[in-house]
Design a protein around this motif. Structure first.
Motif, short mmCIF file in Angstrom:
data_model
loop_
_atom_site.label_atom_id
_atom_site.label_comp_id
_atom_site.label_asym_id
_atom_site.label_seq_id
_atom_site.Cartn_x
_atom_site.Cartn_y
_atom_site.Cartn_z
N GLU A 86 1.24 -1.54 -0.25
CA GLU A 86 0.10 -0.21 0.05
C GLU A 86 1.14 1.64 0.00
O GLU A 86 0.79 1.91 -0.95
CB GLU A 86 -0.81 0.05 1.11
N LYS A 89 2.78 2.91 -3.60
CA LYS A 89 1.50 3.14 -4.41
C LYS A 89 0.93 4.72 -3.91
O LYS A 89 0.96 5.17 -4.97
CB LYS A 89 -0.24 1.89 -4.09
N ARG A 90 1.39 4.87 -2.59
CA ARG A 90 0.34 5.79 -1.93
C ARG A 90 1.75 7.30 -2.86
O ARG A 90 1.41 7.59 -2.86
CB ARG A 90 -0.07 5.35 -0.49
N GLU A 103 1.54 8.84 -5.80
CA GLU A 103 0.24 9.04 -5.89
C GLU A 103 0.65 11.05 -6.12
O GLU A 103 1.38 11.30 -5.56
CB GLU A 103 -0.74 9.23 -4.94
N ASP A 128 -3.97 -8.63 -5.25
CA ASP A 128 -2.46 -8.29 -4.77
C ASP A 128 -2.01 -8.78 -3.82
O ASP A 128 -0.78 -7.50 -3.99
CB ASP A 128 -2.69 -6.32 -5.20
#
Length: 421
Positions: free
Chosen positions: A71, A74-75, A78, A417
């Motif tokens: 996670e 991915k963040r 952004e 995932d």
């Protein structure tokens, strides 16, 4: 000073405390509509809260591992990240990861940096680690002038410049420094021996050398120092560490607090290096072992399995160790009851090896299993899907798997995932 600047100043002044960071997250939420990028402000606020919450969890907690491995990357990719990073004109923020407890924490100074320290070295972030490429005289000047220098916890030297890194360290007063790293021949054998004897070394919790043939000097000097060490981590990668200095160190007071050890990377027939683990009689509290990029052979695996380490290890890296299915089968029979992370990337595990791993009662508690480019196909994947690993793994890496498209679809439908293909 604005409220926002005051909160950032408090975060920098008290880098170990979470309260100022959470107060800043609240401020971002409350004032999001007044800043140029409201959505970015809200995204950063939530990220701060999530990152701190995961940081407070135990290292091998499944939720924390999922955050770190899946996670958080991915963040950090952004769009809001661009607005969250403060201005920095004399270096770069490093991604390893980019944020720690919600804020950027590592700055690297490239060799192309100005020969003299810039006039303004302030940065609105709690900088804890400094990466230095090609150490030169300007680094000493920069460190002396930097207002964040006394907050540094880690310094890493990459490649050798025209100034000795140990000379630079001796000229600067550090109040919190407890981690040092040297990469790509940034330190010589003589400098390494001198550093181990220096007062600075006695306060280090982590020490790393990568790609510098000085590794035997470090464990030998530590073993003969005959004093309890503060080291919790020692990483000597591609350093030519030999069997007896390693065994002597592991049995010495200097290793009494050691939790993480890396001694791989030499890419040699290294069964004797693995024998050092079997010679340990005074067991350090080792929890993580990295001997990747070695060639232990069957004898080396036997030495490892016969040592005191398997029952206590939480993390083991045997990537690119020329393991075949028979050696993986032997590994699967080891008493790794506490193991949570296992890397076997780049070995010839094959389907038979994957079946042995999936059926091992000692590995049912694994949370991360790396079988990237390990020749695991349909049969091996099927065995994993039929085992407790399928539901328990936080991450299964099967990059480069020769499995059929149909099996890969089944795998993705089951694990989402949590699998990499």
């Amino acid at each position: 000073m604005s409220d926002r600047a005051a909160l950032l100043a408090a975060i920098c002044a008290h880098p170990d405390e979470d309260t100022p960071r959470l107060a800043y997250a609240d401020w971002l939420d409350e004032h999001a509509d007044t800043v140029p990028a409201p959505a970015a402000a809200r995204a950063h606020a939530q990220f701060i809260r999530d990152d701190i919450a995961m940081w407070l969890r135990e290292e091998y907690d499944p939720l924390r591992l999922r955050w770190v491995l899946i996670e958080k990357p991915k963040r950090e990719a952004e769009a809001w990240v661009r607005d969250a990073l403060p201005a920095l004109h004399w270096g770069n923020f490093a991604r390893d990861p980019l944020f720690r407890r919600g804020f950027p924490w590592t700055v690297t100074v490239p060799p192309a940096s100005a020969p003299h320290a810039p006039a303004d070295l302030t940065v609105a972030a709690p900088i804890e680690r400094l990466g230095i490429s090609h150490c030169g005289g300007h680094i000493t000047e920069l460190l002396r002038a930097a207002p964040w220098r006394r907050r540094l916890r880690a310094v890493e030297f990459d490649h050798r410049g025209n100034r000795s890194p140990t000379d630079t360290l001796s000229r600067i007063a550090f109040e919190r420094l407890d981690r040092l790293a040297f990469r790509h021949d940034a330190i010589t054998t003589a400098e390494a021996r001198e550093l181990v004897a220096a007062p600075l070394f006695r306060g280090l919790a982590a020490f790393r050398i990568v790609r510098a043939r000085v590794g035997t000097v470090i464990p030998d000097a530590l073993a003969h120092a005959n004093r309890p060490g503060s080291l919790r981590e020692l990483h000597l990668v591609e350093c030519g560490v030999a069997q007896m200095p390693l065994a002597d160190f592991l049995n010495s007071p200097a290793a009494s607090g050691l939790e993480s050890l890396s001694v791989g990377g030499d890419r040699t027939n290294s069964s004797l290096k693995f024998r050092a683990f079997g010679l340990v009689t005074d067991m350090p509290p080792l929890r993580a072992l990295d001997v990747s990029d070695e060639s232990p052979g069957e004898l080396g695996i036997e030495f490892l399995l016969g040592s005191p380490f398997p029952p206590v290890l939480r993390r083991l890296d045997l990537s690119r160790c020329s393991l075949n299915r028979d050696r993986v089968r032997a590994l699967a029979g080891g008493a790794f009851g506490a193991l949570r992370v296992l890397w076997l990337y780049g070995n010839s595990v094959g389907n038979d090896g994957a079946v042995a791993l999936a059926q091992s009662p000692h590995l049912s508690g694994l949370l991360v299993l790396d079988l990237g480019f390990a020749q695991v196909g349909d049969e091996g994947i099927g065995a994993i899907l039929e085992s407790p690993l399928a539901d328990g793994l936080v991450l299964l890496d099967l990059t480069g798997s020769p499995a059929s498209a149909e099996m890969k679809e089944v795998l993705k439908a089951r694990m989402g995932d949590r699998v990499r293909l």
